[in-house]
Design an enzyme around this catalytic site. Structure first.
Site, PDB file in Angstrom:
ATOM      1  N   ARG A  91       5.572  -1.531  -1.159  1.00 44.98           N
ATOM      2  CA  ARG A  91       6.568  -2.103   0.038  1.00 44.98           C
ATOM      3  C   ARG A  91       5.389  -1.878   1.840  1.00 44.98           C
ATOM      4  NH1 ARG A  91       8.436  -2.847  -3.909  1.00 44.98           N
ATOM      5  NH2 ARG A  91       9.548  -2.302  -4.762  1.00 44.98           N
ATOM      6  N   SER A 106      17.678   0.127  -1.842  1.00 47.93           N
ATOM      7  CA  SER A 106      16.987   1.212  -1.367  1.00 47.93           C
ATOM      8  C   SER A 106      17.124   1.933   0.139  1.00 47.93           C
ATOM      9  CB  SER A 106      15.188   1.196  -1.931  1.00 47.93           C
ATOM     10  OG  SER A 106      15.868   0.939  -3.593  1.00 47.93           O
ATOM     11  N   GLU A 132      13.250   2.761   3.992  1.00 49.67           N
ATOM     12  CA  GLU A 132      12.438   1.511   3.723  1.00 49.67           C
ATOM     13  C   GLU A 132      12.606   0.750   4.760  1.00 49.67           C
ATOM     14  OE1 GLU A 132      12.297  -1.695   0.187  1.00 49.67           O
ATOM     15  OE2 GLU A 132      12.259   0.742  -0.218  1.00 49.67           O
TER      16      GLU A 132
END
Length: 365
Positions: free
Chosen positions: A174, A253, A357
């Site tokens: 990520r 998410s 995130e």
């Protein structure tokens, strides 16, 4: 190696421009105040010209693609918001090139129709193609870093358009060079190298997907079957956009899966045993030498934040604990209050600090 390309400049006269423009409709959360100025660019030259203009005048600049990874403050953005709405889908054999503004889910569908493997398990992920290398987007056993060969971007430092190889992008979980230097690069195009496996998917690497298909991890299945299965799995978790379903009014998410050192994981296991009993083992996945990845969704659930948690306009999804959602009347501050509550609760329970995130604009946790 980073290659420098030349791109002709172009006037901004034809670019759509709005003032005091709402930004909430451009995000999947449907949250956030207005921008002082909103520019919509439909070509690489327009994108580059808008960025140069902002840099020349010292104007704060916010880049918006699909808006699926943005949390914008209720006060909005005091500057120029640049909506990248470029289009371009080019397939040459197994080489795919996408303009940054291409809708990612549509692009994945077209690669499956073309019989090419490599991104089929990334179906249903909202947002634009240009955002995929920034986050190193991944799901269900695939990450874009496995297929991206080159990213064309405007470098605000050198004021030139450059081509970055996969290695230049410094991909990790990520994360990427673009995320590490958020004020430097503006992604324009992304090139992928896919696989012609005779209509079959890439080897399935995610246990949930393999179970849903009744096959073993590492097996291949028809591309359309893999894509449809992933879409069903995502929809069951509220991870496929649906304007009628508030569980999808989210950024997907909200927290990344924590990556812990071996020592940190040992301390975490001890906290789990104290709280849940010696028989409970937390999720653990290899994440490189001396590092272990665990599940943010598991942490949230076991800390007491179950599906549907909350009694306000921002709540945890009723389908998936990892998604924070706008139930229709939320403000960004409502969302952040819930996120802070979850972060504090997980840390108190297990000593692990969750990291958001989505990118925050004008606000922070």
């Amino acid at each position: 190696m980073t290659w420098v390309l030349s791109v002709a400049s172009r006037s901004l006269e034809r670019v759509q421009e709005l003032h005091d423009a709402p930004l909430a409709p451009l995000t999947t959360f449907r949250l956030g105040g207005p921008a002082t100025r909103l520019v919509t660019a439909t070509t690489d030259a327009e994108v580059t010209a808008a960025v140069r203009e902002a840099d020349d005048t010292g104007t704060p600049l916010l880049l918006i693609g699909g808006g699926s990874n943005l949390v914008i403050g209720d006060k909005g953005f005091d500057g120029t918001a640049l909506h990248i709405a470029t289009r371009g889908f080019s397939l040459d054999g197994t080489t795919l090139e996408l303009a940054a503004g291409e809708i990612w889910t549509d692009a994945v569908a077209r690669t499956v129709e073309a019989g090419l493997a490599g991104v089929e398990c990334l179906a249903g992920i909202p947002g634009s193609a240009g955002a995929t290398p920034i986050q190193n987007v991944g799901a269900y056993g695939q990450e874009v870093s496995a297929t991206i060969t080159e990213v064309t971007a405007y470098d605000r430092r050198s004021r030139q358009t450059v081509a970055l190889s996969n290695a230049d992008c410094a991909f990790s979980y990520r994360h990427s060079r673009f995320k590490a230097e958020p004020e430097r690069y503006v992604v324009l195009r992304v090139r992928f190298e896919l696989e012609d496996a005779g209509g079959l998917s890439a080897p399935l690497r995610y246990a949930e997907t393999a179970r849903a298909l009744g096959v073993e991890a590492g097996d291949r299945v028809p591309l359309t079957t893999a894509r449809e299965t992933v879409l069903k799995l995502r929809a069951g978790k509220g991870m496929v956009l649906d304007p009628e379903d508030h569980d999808t009014w989210s950024a997907g998410s909200f927290f990344t899966n924590p990556i812990l050192t071996d020592e940190e994981f040992a301390a975490f296991r001890s906290r789990v045993a104290q709280r849940l009993g010696d028989a409970v083992e937390p999720p653990a996945f290899p994440a490189g030498e001396g590092r272990v990845k665990t599940s943010a969704a598991w942490l949230i659930d076991k800390a007491g934040f179950t599906k549907g948690y909350g009694d306000g306009p921002a709540r945890i999804s009723t389908k998936h604990t990892l998604a924070l959602t706008n139930r229709g009347e939320a403000t960004t501050e409502d969302l952040l209050a819930l996120a802070r509550e979850v972060v504090a609760g997980v840390h108190e329970a297990f000593g692990v600090t969750l990291v958001n995130e989505p990118v925050t604009v004008g606000v922070s946790l």
